[in-house]
Enzyme design. Sequence first.
Site, mmCIF file in Angstrom:
data_model
loop_
_atom_site.group_PDB
_atom_site.id
_atom_site.type_symbol
_atom_site.label_atom_id
_atom_site.label_comp_id
_atom_site.label_asym_id
_atom_site.label_seq_id
_atom_site.Cartn_x
_atom_site.Cartn_y
_atom_site.Cartn_z
ATOM 1 N N GLY A 114 0.823 -1.209 0.000
ATOM 2 C CA GLY A 114 0.000 0.000 0.000
ATOM 3 C C GLY A 114 0.853 1.253 0.000
ATOM 4 O O GLY A 114 0.509 2.267 -0.630
ATOM 5 N N ASN A 146 -7.549 3.917 9.291
ATOM 6 C CA ASN A 146 -7.041 2.663 9.860
ATOM 7 C C ASN A 146 -7.222 2.559 11.365
ATOM 8 O O ASN A 146 -7.303 1.467 11.904
ATOM 9 C CB ASN A 146 -5.559 2.470 9.497
ATOM 10 C CG ASN A 146 -4.749 3.729 9.627
ATOM 11 O OD1 ASN A 146 -5.091 4.763 9.051
ATOM 12 N ND2 ASN A 146 -3.676 3.672 10.379
ATOM 13 N N GLN A 151 -7.703 0.428 3.870
ATOM 14 C CA GLN A 151 -8.569 -0.100 4.932
ATOM 15 C C GLN A 151 -10.025 -0.251 4.489
ATOM 16 O O GLN A 151 -10.887 -0.600 5.298
ATOM 17 C CB GLN A 151 -8.497 0.790 6.183
ATOM 18 C CG GLN A 151 -7.131 0.786 6.846
ATOM 19 C CD GLN A 151 -6.759 -0.552 7.498
ATOM 20 O OE1 GLN A 151 -7.604 -1.450 7.657
ATOM 21 N NE2 GLN A 151 -5.502 -0.713 7.870
ATOM 22 N N SER A 186 -3.852 -2.789 -0.426
ATOM 23 C CA SER A 186 -2.737 -3.637 0.016
ATOM 24 C C SER A 186 -3.259 -5.041 0.340
ATOM 25 O O SER A 186 -4.214 -5.185 1.115
ATOM 26 C CB SER A 186 -2.124 -2.999 1.265
ATOM 27 O OG SER A 186 -1.131 -3.837 1.777
ATOM 28 N N GLY A 187 -2.625 -6.060 -0.236
ATOM 29 C CA GLY A 187 -3.130 -7.426 -0.115
ATOM 30 C C GLY A 187 -3.225 -7.952 1.304
ATOM 31 O O GLY A 187 -4.172 -8.652 1.657
ATOM 32 N N HIS A 188 -2.226 -7.588 2.155
ATOM 33 C CA HIS A 188 -2.193 -8.229 3.476
ATOM 34 C C HIS A 188 -3.278 -7.737 4.419
ATOM 35 O O HIS A 188 -3.417 -8.235 5.528
ATOM 36 C CB HIS A 188 -0.794 -8.121 4.102
ATOM 37 C CG HIS A 188 -0.416 -6.774 4.621
ATOM 38 N ND1 HIS A 188 -0.369 -6.476 5.960
ATOM 39 C CD2 HIS A 188 -0.050 -5.630 3.985
ATOM 40 C CE1 HIS A 188 0.026 -5.227 6.124
ATOM 41 N NE2 HIS A 188 0.223 -4.692 4.949
ATOM 42 N N THR A 216 10.599 -7.771 -12.327
ATOM 43 C CA THR A 216 9.945 -9.023 -12.722
ATOM 44 C C THR A 216 8.737 -9.262 -11.823
ATOM 45 O O THR A 216 8.834 -9.127 -10.600
ATOM 46 C CB THR A 216 10.940 -10.199 -12.605
ATOM 47 O OG1 THR A 216 12.068 -9.891 -13.431
ATOM 48 C CG2 THR A 216 10.319 -11.515 -13.043
ATOM 49 N N CYS A 238 5.464 3.944 20.284
ATOM 50 C CA CYS A 238 6.517 4.208 21.259
ATOM 51 C C CYS A 238 7.781 4.575 20.504
ATOM 52 O O CYS A 238 8.433 3.718 19.920
ATOM 53 C CB CYS A 238 6.746 2.963 22.095
ATOM 54 S SG CYS A 238 7.702 3.283 23.561
HETATM 55 N N1 PLP Z 1 -2.761 3.078 4.197
HETATM 56 C C1 PLP Z 1 -3.449 2.678 5.269
HETATM 57 C C2 PLP Z 1 -4.739 3.353 5.584
HETATM 58 C C3 PLP Z 1 -2.972 1.634 6.069
HETATM 59 O O1 PLP Z 1 -3.672 1.243 7.135
HETATM 60 C C4 PLP Z 1 -1.739 1.028 5.733
HETATM 61 C C5 PLP Z 1 -1.169 -0.039 6.583
HETATM 62 O O2 PLP Z 1 -1.444 -0.126 7.762
HETATM 63 C C6 PLP Z 1 -1.063 1.474 4.587
HETATM 64 C C7 PLP Z 1 -1.595 2.504 3.844
HETATM 65 C C8 PLP Z 1 0.252 0.877 4.169
HETATM 66 O O3 PLP Z 1 0.077 -0.396 3.618
HETATM 67 P P1 PLP Z 1 1.347 -1.369 3.482
HETATM 68 O O4 PLP Z 1 1.616 -1.925 4.822
HETATM 69 O O5 PLP Z 1 0.907 -2.428 2.523
HETATM 70 O O6 PLP Z 1 2.459 -0.552 2.947
#
Ligand code: PLP
Length: 396
Positions: A70, A149, A179, A199-201, A237, A325
């Site tokens: 992301g 987020n 998000q 973002s995939g994860h 690639t 922190c």
């Molecule tokens: N944007 C938002 C709103 C997010 O919550 C996050 C990750 O927490 C990101 C961007 C960044 O994504 P990535 O961890 O895939 O770089």
Amino acid sequence: MIYLDNNATTKVDERVLDAMLPFLKEDYANPSSMYDFAKKPAAAIKEARVKVRDLLGASNEKDIYFTSCGSESANTAIKGVLNCNREKKHIITTKVEHPCVLNTYKELEKNGYEVDYISVNSQGELDIEEFKQKLRKDTALVSIMYANNETGVIYPVEEIGEYIKSKSPETRFFVDAVQAAGKIPINVKDTNIDLLGISGHKFHAPKGVGVLYVKPDVRFTPLINGGHQERGLRAGTENVPYIVGIGKAAELAKDALDYELKEVKRLRDKLEEGILKNVFNARLNSSINKRVPNTSNIGFEYVEGELILLHLSDIGVCASSGSACTSGSLEPSHVLRAMGVPFTALHGSIRFSLSRFTKESDIDFVIENMPKIMDKLTSISPFQDELMELRKRKGL
Ligand code: PLP
């Protein structure tokens, strides 16, 4: 283990892993190669692009670019668009963006850009009037996240897109939808969103793969120069297994949207109600309906967030605090500060974020154990007079 930190990252869905494995094992060819062995990975990328197109409601899979995360999608969108329009130096964003957006603008400010940061109210909602006042003919880029987020608050990006189109059609509009994807429907085709990152994860694909959607007529320069991959706009690639993974995850997320909107929301609401009812020093940092269905941010007054997290961790519960922190000092969340969350709750704010894998028994467990943790932590809090006052106010 009870995992309630899905806005940080999510578990890879077994079906995603199964779809990826052949491309880590036998089908490892470089998709750009000419021989037949490369045909399967090349076709798999095409298929993944179609699945992501469908999750985002884009009209053409050619508008989907695969990235590594992301953060890369956001950096490419912002820097890539500005590089194509160097005369305009004005940008609008919000005070509550993710650091991958905010820190990009901090860097651009050092290089002569003027950035307006739009405020939010106490519920985390955007000040639309302020945005309207700030939009100018020479605004190069507006960037507003789809959903926050930390609080889950959804921003009216479609309405904002329409406003930009009517007042300053040359201004480009980037939406960080990291998000939002997989939690609420997204339909870029019918909006004036020019670029959108995911973002995939965050929706059960692995870490290390993202997507940038770009409308066909929108020009941008690549962040990574090199070969012809991704139509010359993102070299390197192709990471075939991960691209296949995000494609499969997009397909599953689309199918599960209804479940997210109803069942995940029901569990989230149950968690909120249970905690607010049983824990006297709890307050919802945002209670509005316009939130993604999986996120809850709860402030526990007069206790430290880190202590709550450690106690939750001791009983197997993963959540997160808004504070980061840094070098020994506790820095409260910039999002909660922008919302004006009172000092008494700022340091004790916890984000719970659910997923389609969250079980009812997980929520029941947290509701049952939170009062016990809070009894312990309030008893050692240095704010005994204030806590007594709070108890009195709540009629306890
Ligand atoms: N944007 C938002 C709103 C997010 O919550 C996050 C990750 O927490 C990101 C961007 C960044 O994504 P990535 O961890 O895939 O770089």
